[in-house]
Design a protein around this motif. Structure first.
Motif, short mmCIF file in Angstrom:
data_model
loop_
_atom_site.label_atom_id
_atom_site.label_comp_id
_atom_site.label_asym_id
_atom_site.label_seq_id
_atom_site.Cartn_x
_atom_site.Cartn_y
_atom_site.Cartn_z
N TYR A 18 0.83 -1.21 0.00
CA TYR A 18 0.00 0.00 0.00
C TYR A 18 0.87 1.26 0.00
O TYR A 18 0.59 2.21 -0.75
CB TYR A 18 -0.94 -0.01 1.21
N ASN A 19 1.89 1.28 0.80
CA ASN A 19 2.76 2.47 0.85
C ASN A 19 3.45 2.69 -0.50
O ASN A 19 3.61 3.84 -0.96
CB ASN A 19 3.80 2.33 1.96
N TRP A 20 3.91 1.61 -1.12
CA TRP A 20 4.51 1.73 -2.46
C TRP A 20 3.54 2.30 -3.47
O TRP A 20 3.87 3.18 -4.26
CB TRP A 20 5.00 0.35 -2.89
N ALA A 21 2.27 1.83 -3.44
CA ALA A 21 1.24 2.33 -4.36
C ALA A 21 0.89 3.78 -4.05
O ALA A 21 0.65 4.59 -4.97
CB ALA A 21 0.01 1.44 -4.29
N LEU A 22 0.89 4.15 -2.76
CA LEU A 22 0.56 5.52 -2.39
C LEU A 22 1.66 6.49 -2.84
O LEU A 22 1.38 7.59 -3.33
CB LEU A 22 0.35 5.60 -0.87
N ASN A 23 2.90 6.10 -2.69
CA ASN A 23 4.01 6.94 -3.16
C ASN A 23 3.96 7.11 -4.67
O ASN A 23 4.21 8.21 -5.21
CB ASN A 23 5.34 6.34 -2.73
N LYS A 24 3.65 6.03 -5.36
CA LYS A 24 3.55 6.12 -6.81
C LYS A 24 2.42 7.03 -7.22
O LYS A 24 2.50 7.77 -8.22
CB LYS A 24 3.36 4.72 -7.39
N TYR A 25 1.33 7.02 -6.46
CA TYR A 25 0.19 7.90 -6.74
C TYR A 25 0.58 9.36 -6.58
O TYR A 25 0.22 10.22 -7.41
CB TYR A 25 -0.96 7.53 -5.82
N HIS A 26 1.30 9.65 -5.52
CA HIS A 26 1.70 11.04 -5.31
C HIS A 26 2.72 11.49 -6.36
O HIS A 26 2.72 12.67 -6.78
CB HIS A 26 2.30 11.20 -3.91
N ARG A 27 3.60 10.60 -6.81
CA ARG A 27 4.58 11.00 -7.82
C ARG A 27 3.93 11.26 -9.17
O ARG A 27 4.30 12.20 -9.89
CB ARG A 27 5.63 9.88 -7.98
N CYS A 28 2.96 10.46 -9.52
CA CYS A 28 2.32 10.62 -10.84
C CYS A 28 1.35 11.78 -10.87
O CYS A 28 1.14 12.40 -11.91
CB CYS A 28 1.63 9.34 -11.23
#
Length: 995
Positions: free
Chosen positions: A664-674
């Motif tokens: 979840y944290n990996w997906a959340l970071n990717k969401y904020h970067r994109c």
């Protein structure tokens, strides 16, 4: 002598006896002798006929002279035949005492005695002589003369009849009777003509043969008699033989089933028993055949036993003698019997191959026949089963078709009445009417059977009685349980007090003296017949004809309609029986749109905001794919909810937090970067979606938890029900402070949507289940609330949903935009518990909910000397706040009766002030267990109502509980939640000036 002649002799002797009794004593005995001679002559003729028949039988047999032995050296001894008492025919002698005297104490003649017997053989004559002393001399002399003329040896009959067992005779009584007869006979010896007959009658017809030698005396006598009884049981043969013959004199051998006719021992045996050889030959032939059949190498035959067996076995009647009886004539019978009984021995002897073939064929044919019979039986059973099944199937089809036709007719009648109700709704609302309240919960059978205290759950809406506050309304309340007198008296007093409170004139005396508004509480009689079946209330009412008849009498000639609960198919049957319309949707429509998936369709059609999610999930793969897609599209959601479609409230809800998901944290970071713009493209979301799909199954198994553990203890049981009944996946609001609002709407058949009640939910132990509410609500702006309710109500009317509807909303602050969001989360197409408590609140206070202002307006009556019109024009209205708790539970409440409980509350100052319109009102609806209740607290502001509510719970809990007692209650959790709510409101109030 046969039975007919015997009975004739008995008849003649009976007539002779009667004749002798009629002879006077003065006459000479000559007359008596003449009569006796006449009777004996008739007897002689009958005996002569029997003798001739016997001679004709004897002359047809082969007669062989006995062997001539040393006759001069032996004393001449004429053998006499005597009856064998062990096999003597059973006789019944009436009159135990032969010498019984008459009434004049004179001895009676032996001829006057009654002797009933069945003379089956010639030894009956001897019995007649021994018993009665009557001798038949002429008859025996003539028989002997006939025998001498033909040179025939006469003996007893060839075959005795079936004998009675020896145990049936009492020899002591027989000898005693014989002795008495002889002693009595001595007194009659003086009568002329009786002495000779008696002496000659003692001797029977005997054969004129030379006297036998001393060694063969017994066997010769047996040959002459030819009357040895047949041995019927094989186990007794050895005993009989060993008892009469200890050593066999006439012994010869049979080798390989063949007799050497020239053997010395066999020739001596044949010569010794030549007179009775015809019967012995039959037995010997049968023995030879038996030994040949079983390949017996050597058999030692006892001649004496063979002769005795031959006389006992009649080959004319029994073609094959019993094997055990036949082998008993052998000296080595045990050895031969063991050989005969050995398996397969029969097939080693003569014609063994043919016997084996016959046995094999018979076994095979028997097996084939048995298989054919079993097949026939199975087919017969199958045919019967098919016939019965077909009859039951056709009967079920007829019943099903009849039920379908009946339900279709009920549905058509419901629709016709619904159209009339919609057309006349304004007229009905303005006129006097009767409302039949049936608080039924039409859950599925599996759901109803798993609910504890289902009857109490259906009775939570007993506060519907408060609708009588409208003077044009009469209420008939159908109760699912028997109520005690204390509850009925309490509601009568509360409704009477409420009626006085609503008096616009302010005259309390008028309210006190007047009767309460009409209301009737009825309990169906089927409640007693189905105590543990958890049937819904409409089903119980359907099978209660007496209650239905009483309701018909109460609504006769009045405008009436039914207000039910959760719709059930039996609602149509009850409405059709009563002939009244239902203010509610059809059962099929209610069951469709009361589900979590169905209500989402209503909300989407009404264009109201709903939480991210999807309904109609029935497989585990579909659940994982849907959840992965939703989590990818809504990265800000931290908790996901799983709701079972037909489960009401929060009982069928489970949740799982995404923080336990490793990716979840990996997906959340990717969401904020994109960023939000790029994140919506499918190429970027695909990698996250695949990662979610890999981890979701294990994540759910480890961290998913049901919200209500009493219904579903673990995730396994929950997901099994979820997939079998279907469900929906929804997002939990992404906020720390979430408020749920419940709005009760009335969708009138005329097309109008009216808000009846609204309140903020009070959560209990389960955060997804409400145990109460604060009225009116303060979480959503009234205009926003009216807009949502109006849109949802119109869509419901378009889907033919009318009546009472309960709408659940979730409101929270969006962290990104700092704006308030309102999600529509649930829709119940039924009369809610909050609305029932609101009816009681309005009844006690006399106020009404103003949804535009968000206040409960309560009129305060002014006491003074002004006229009523002025008081009515200037009646002040003050706002009030209330806390409604309809699901209070405490196990220790059962220790107190309701009257004691109310006195305890009154002692602690817990009550309702009619003048100030503040205080506490209880709702009682459990007479049996007394564990559940409801409570309403009214105050000037919301904080005061919450404090009063928590204070009352604390006092009640302290009075009925001890420190070491174990109880089940939600009082503690509710007190804690109220304290937290008060703290949040205080922080909110403090933060407003700073803003």
């Amino acid at each position: 002598m046969n039975h007919t002649n015997t009975h004739q002799v008995q008849k003649d002797l009976r007539q002779l006896r009667l004749g002798l009794q009629r002879i006077p004593a003065s006459e000479s005995p000559a007359t008596t002798l003449k009569a006796l001679d006449y009777a004996l002559s008739k007897t002689e003729n009958s005996v002569r006929k029997q003798t001739e028949e016997y001679l004709r039988t004897v002359t047809t047999r082969l007669l062989v002279l006995p062997s001539i032995e040393n006759i001069p050296n032996r004393c001449l001894e004429i053998p006499k035949w005597e009856p064998v008492l062990d096999f003597f025919p059973k006789m019944h002698w009436q009159g135990e005492d032969i010498l019984r005297t008459s009434n004049n104490n004179e001895p009676r003649s032996p001829l006057s005695m009654q002797l009933h017997y069945k003379p089956a053989h010639t030894k009956n004559r001897t019995t007649l002589n021994q018993k009665c002393g009557i001798s038949l001399p002429d008859v025996h002399r003539k028989c002997r003369s006939i025998a001498n003329d033909h040179n025939i040896i006469l003996g007893p009959p060839q075959k005795l009849r079936a004998c009675e067992p020896k145990s049936h005779w009492n020899m002591a009584e027989f000898k005693e009777d014989k002795r008495k007869a002889k002693s009595k006979l001595q007194k009659w010896e003086t009568v002329p003509g009786f002495t000779d007959e008696k002496s000659e009658a003692k001797v029977l017809l005997t054969p004129r043969t030379p006297p036998p030698s001393a060694t063969s005396k017994n066997m010769d006598r047996a040959c002459v008699l030819q009357g040895t009884p047949a041995i019927c049981e094989g186990s007794k043969v050895m005993e009989v033989v060993s008892a009469h013959v200890n050593h066999s004199k006439y012994q010869f051998t049979i080798t390989n089933g063949r007799i050497d006719t020239k053997e010395e021992h066999f020739c001596h045996f044949r010569q010794s028993f030549s007179l009775c050889w015809s019967s012995v030959a039959y037995a010997l032939e049968a023995l030879e055949k038996l030994l040949r059949d079983f390949a017996v190498p050597l058999a030692k035959v006892s001649g004496e036993r063979l002769v005795e067996f031959a006389h006992g076995w009649d080959s004319g009647w029994t073609k094959a003698p019993p094997v055990i009886n036949l082998l008993s004539v052998l000296e080595n019978s045990e050895e031969v019997l063991g050989l005969v009984l050995s398996p397969g021995q029969r097939y080693k002897g003569e014609c063994g191959v043919e016997a084996a073939v016959i046995h094999i064929q018979s076994c095979w044919r028997g097996r084939v026949a048995r298989k054919a019979y079993q097949l026939l039986c199975r087919r017969k059973w199958a045919a019967g089963t098919i016939a019965i099944s077909w009859l039951m199937h056709t009967q079920m089809i007829r019943v099903r078709e009849a039920l379908q036709a009946r339900r279709l007719r009920q549905l058509e009648n419901y629709r016709c009445r619904a159209q009339n109700l919609a057309a006349n709704w304004k007229h009905i609302q303005s006129s006097k009417r009767t409302i039949i309240h049936i608080p039924s919960l039409g859950y599925s059978q599996s759901r109803r059977l798993n609910v504890r205290g289902f009857d109490i759950r259906q009775n939570l809406q007993m506060n519907r009685l408060a609708e009588i506050r409208d003077p044009k309304v009469e209420v008939i309340f159908i109760c699912p349980t028997h109520l005690g007198e204390d509850i009925l008296e309490y509601y009568y007093s509360a409704l009477l007090m409420g009626d006085g409170a609503t008096d616009t004139a302010g005259n309390r005396t008028t309210a006190t003296t007047s009767c309460v508004r009409p209301f009737v509480i009825l309990t169906p009689e089927a409640v007693d017949y189905f105590p543990n079946h958890n049937l819904c209330l409409t089903t119980l009412l359907k099978y209660s004809p007496h209650t239905l008849k009483r309701i018909k009498n109460l609504i006769q000639g009045k405008e009436a309609y039914i207000v039910g609960g959760l719709a059930h198919v039996d609602d149509l049957a009850v409405a059709d029986e009563l002939g009244v319309p239902i203010l509610g949707p059809e059962p099929a429509i209610a069951q469709l749109y009361s589900t979590k998936s169905g209500c989402r369709k209503i909300f989407i059609a009404a264009e109201v905001e709903v939480p991210p999610g999807q309904g109609g999930i029935f497989s585990l793969k579909q659940l994982h794919e849907t959840l992965a897609r939703l989590m990818t599209e809504n990265s800000d959601v931290k908790r996901w909810l799983f709701k079972i479609d037909p489960e009401p409230g929060g009982c069928g809800t489970a949740f799982c937090d995404v923080q336990h998901l490793s990716c979840y944290n990996w997906a959340l970071n990717k969401y904020h970067r994109c960023g939000l713009g790029m994140w919506e493209t499918k190429e970027i979301q695909e990698s996250v979606l695949i990662r979610y799909l890999e981890e979701i199954p294990q994540w759910l198994e480890r961290y998913a938890r049901p919200a209500h553990t009493s219904c579903y203890p673990n995730w396994t049981s929950f997901i099994e029900t979820f997939l079998s009944q279907g469900g929906a996946v929804e997002a939990y609001p992404p906020s720390d402070t979430v408020t749920c609002v419940t709005v009760d709407l009335l969708l009138e058949p005329g097309g109008h949507v009216i808000t009846l009640s609204c309140g903020d939910q009070l959560q209990g132990s389960c955060q997804f289940e409400a145990v109460g509410s604060t009225v009116p609500q303060t979480s959503v702006h009234p205009q926003t609330l009216d807009s949502i309710c109006a849109r949802v109500g119109q869509v419901c009317l378009q889907h033919h949903i009318v009546g009472h509807v309960s709408l659940d909303l979730a409101t929270f602050m969006d962290l990104g935009t700092t704006e308030q969001k309102v999600w529509a989360v649930d829709l119940d197409l039924r009369y809610s518990d909050q609305l029932a408590m609101t009816q009681m609140l309005q009844m006690m206070t006399g106020g009404s909910l103003n949804h535009h202002s968000g206040c409960l307006d309560v009129p305060m009556h002014v006491q003074g000397k002004h006229c009523e019109q002025q008081i009515a024009d200037k009646t002040p209205v003050i706002p009030r706040r209330a806390v409604l708790g309809g699901h209070l539970f405490h196990s220790n409440l059962s220790m107190l009766y309701h009257s004691v409980f109310l006195k305890m509350c009154r002692a602690h100052g817990i009550g309702f002030n009619i003048q100030r319109k503040c205080g506490t009102v209880f709702a009682l609806y459990d007479s049996s267990e007394r564990r559940s209740m409801g409570m309403i607290t009214v105050s000037e502001d919301l904080q005061g109502a919450l404090v009063t509510f928590a204070h009352n719970l604390s006092i009640i809990h302290g009075e009925i509980s001890a420190s070491k007692m174990q109880e089940e209650t939600n009082f503690k959790v509710l007190i804690k939640n109220i304290k937290d709510l008060l703290q949040r409101k205080q922080r909110t109030v403090r933060s407003k000036p700073a803003a």
